[in-house]
Design an enzyme around this catalytic site. Structure first.
Site, mmCIF file in Angstrom:
data_model
loop_
_atom_site.group_PDB
_atom_site.id
_atom_site.type_symbol
_atom_site.label_atom_id
_atom_site.label_comp_id
_atom_site.label_asym_id
_atom_site.label_seq_id
_atom_site.Cartn_x
_atom_site.Cartn_y
_atom_site.Cartn_z
ATOM 1 C CG ASP A 69 -26.603 27.224 -20.438
ATOM 2 O OD1 ASP A 69 -26.521 26.027 -20.107
ATOM 3 O OD2 ASP A 69 -26.148 28.143 -19.743
ATOM 4 N N GLY A 106 -27.060 21.156 -14.216
ATOM 5 C CA GLY A 106 -25.868 20.579 -13.600
ATOM 6 C C GLY A 106 -26.116 19.815 -12.321
ATOM 7 C CB CYS A 156 -25.437 23.558 -21.518
ATOM 8 S SG CYS A 156 -25.807 22.758 -19.933
ATOM 9 C CB CYS A 206 -20.112 25.769 -15.682
ATOM 10 S SG CYS A 206 -21.839 26.340 -15.704
ATOM 11 C CG HIS A 227 -24.184 29.757 -15.641
ATOM 12 N ND1 HIS A 227 -24.578 28.665 -16.376
ATOM 13 C CD2 HIS A 227 -25.319 30.415 -15.301
ATOM 14 C CE1 HIS A 227 -25.903 28.665 -16.472
ATOM 15 N NE2 HIS A 227 -26.373 29.716 -15.828
#
Length: 287
Positions: A20, A53, A84, A198, A200
């Protein structure tokens, strides 16, 4: 052609590469370790070039190719998980073309199961601006009968706040973007499902849930990606199931930026201890 020649073909004992632009892919690594507890993993965070991103496709593709080259050349990975969404949409076709012998699993927002399970037919997708602006996302969204019911919420700044562990900014941004994702509920026109688009964002699921009714579903891609990785490894005869004791299934952490940040994130988000990690070695870089 790949940036460098591949070493000897990998065996089942070889590690699975996961990468990622930062620490977000740790959410996918957690799902992979749960589904494949006897596998070895090398996780690469390209933090020196993050966040992907908010970058263009050419930038993301260039650095994705370098990360893959490092994982293939230095670690002899037997499969790659692109943890990712942005790198998947921008560069996975290049990675597959340059590494045709390497099983590669990418991500896409979990819109299909979200729409299928929604009672109201309205879902919201939280993702980076790069993912939401991509042609791949637009094509995916328009495969559904009512794409106008899929609300896209670009979450500028949220990845950066997670990477620097800025608690105040994380709380403020979660509240702001969840407000944009609503209104929530089970009535006509209300959103009853949130897609975490995403890698995250699953790390913040508890915080995001504070801003929605308890009945609202949150979906991410970690488990489906882990299941697909298992299928590809099994099909290639590379699945490590019984040949290794569980305590020999290590994780190696690599970063193009500050390795200590990645190690702290792995301890915080996944509970990884020093005993879970491969002994220290020089840090790989894509600089």
């Amino acid at each position: 052609m790949s940036l460098a020649a591949r070493p000897q073909p990998p065996a089942s004992a070889s590690p699975v590469g996961v990468f990622d632009s930062g620490v977000g892919g740790l959410s996918v690594l957690g799902a992979l370790r749960a589904e494949l507890p006897r596998e070895r993993f090398v996780y690469f965070a390209d933090t020196a070039h993050a966040p992907y991103g908010e970058r263009g496709d050419a930038y993301v593709t260039e650095h994705s190719r370098r990360v893959v080259d490092t994982l293939v050349r230095e670690h002899g990975i037997k499969a790659l998980v692109v943890a990712c969404n942005t790198a998947t949409t921008a560069a996975i076709h290049v990675m597959r073309a340059e590494n045709p012998e390497l099983p590669i699993v990418g991500l896409e927002p979990a819109i299909k199961p979200a729409v299928a399970g929604s009672a109201t037919g309205h879902v919201s997708v939280l993702a980076t601006r790069g993912t939401l602006a991509s042609a791949k996302y637009a094509a995916l969204r328009h495969t559904f009968p009512h794409p106008e019911r899929i609300r896209s919420v670009p979450c500028d700044g949220l990845v950066a706040a997670i990477e620097r562990l800025d608690e105040l900014a994380i709380d403020q941004l979660c509240a702001h973007y969840m407000a944009l994702a609503g209104p929530f509920g089970g009535d006509a026109g209300e959103t009853d499902t949130v897609v975490l688009g995403c890698t995250h964002y699953p790390l913040l699921q508890d915080r995001l849930r504070r801003h929605a009714p308890s009945a609202v579903r949150f979906l991410d891609s970690g488990v489906p990606v882990a299941l697909q990785t298992r299928r590809l490894l099994a099909a290639a005869g590379l699945l490590q199931e019984r040949a290794r004791p569980l305590d020999d299934a290590w994780v190696a952490l690599r970063s193009s930026g500050d390795a200590a940040v990645l190690q702290s994130a792995a301890a915080r988000w996944l509970g990884l201890r020093p005993s879970d990690l491969l002994p220290d070695r020089p840090q790989a870089s894509t600089a």
